[in-house]
Motif scaffolding. Sequence first.
Motif: not given
Length: 509
Positions: A449-455
Amino acid sequence: MSKTAANPQLAGPDPSRWKALVFIALAQLMVVLDATIVNIALPSAQTDLGISDGNRQWVITAYALAFGGLLLFGGRIADKWGRKNAFIVGLIGFALASALGGAAQGEAMMLGARALQGAFGALLAPAALSLLAVMFTDAKERAKAFGIYGAIAGGGGAVGLILGGVLTEYLNWRWTFFVNIPFAVVAAVGAWMIIREPAGGRNRAPLDIPGVVLSTTGLVALVYGFTRAESAGWSDGLTVGMFIASVVLLSAFVFVEARTKHPLLPLRVLLERNRGGVYLSLGLAVISMFGLFLFLTYYLQVVKGFSPVTTGFAFLPMIVGMITGSTQIGARLMTRVPPRLLMGPGFMVAATGMLLLTQLEVGSSYPALILPAQLLLGLGMGTAFMPAMSLATYGVNPADAGVASAMVNTSQQVGGAIGTALLNTIAASATTAYLTDHAAEAAAGGPAAQLIQAQAMVEGYSSAIWWAVGILVASSVIALTLITTGKPGAGGPVAEGADADVKVPVIAH
């Protein structure tokens, strides 16, 4: 009768002009870096002073509104009162306002100090540029002087990010204000001792009070409209109302200026083809640059995890590029090629650098992508800014030099407000759309989820940067199309229009 005989201003170059440039450049650096230095210090200042999230934007907005709204008035005051006088008073006032901001004990004191900084900056900035315009009369010397000035005007914002990060991290946010005081004191003392303003260049006409009121309120409404759009949205009632008010007020301003005997801004200054091309292309280019500062700062700190100081130093390649483009490319070629052949290609080189940044991803390499992009941006903008700054005051009636200089600063200030609001809105919309499309993954929680937010953030930035590329291409086309003057020193006229026969003496031999 020769022009030299008719105008004492043409009698000869000021022997102290290069010493004066040091203090003018120092003052310009102070004003430009102050637009960004406070940004990095804002979170700490907000906590210490108890400023609410809803009001924190006013620390930036109060400066922008006063600075942008009062520039034309400040430019005309410099024309009437004397550029040296306006310059020194602007410096002293800016120092006192900075001391007030550094000593602020609460929200009201901070906002008042920022508004005062903006007001004195609006007096100082056009006085500085117009002093250069009337002191440097030889084409080659003018190229060197404006090369230095253009590098500062373009790169000062990035310097502010570095200095803001260092001062906030190692001292205290208050030093982002106190640091202005030695700048201002040294520049004011130096200006008092060194600058000898050419005689015969003051504007003795009565002040156009309706023009002052209409231009100030119109510009404040315009800048505030874009600033509010960033936080409240484009359809917000007050945002729309500000835009409508700015159109009405600025239209009334043009109507009044066309009919009054002694206008605040003679329309010949604005409508002369080459200066109009400079104001428009420069304003558009600044839209893209301000948006970039914002996105790269967030990308480096939030996505890449850089500290404020490291983030500031990460902008160094852009500063190096700006200085090189302005002093080594622009200044050397300005007396050899027409300005449009520096500005047009310069903006295209900057657009190429911006194009590289559309490829940003979460894991992008700083040395492989961001560094070369910044170098191209800096080289391009430095090369374009330098002739733009010179041409904006070139060929103008000396009595209008202050208000012509103010228009350069106005185009930059309005461009900055538009850039921050417009590109931030585009980025936010793209980020929201990405999160909507990946809602299931974002809801799962954890590292994914953190990666999706950064992306999603990076997707927003790259979408907005595509717009910035288009804006820079438009700047290039405008520069190549509207700016038709030949190279300075060629012996032909460089200005058209009603004031073409009374020039700052760049080509008189």
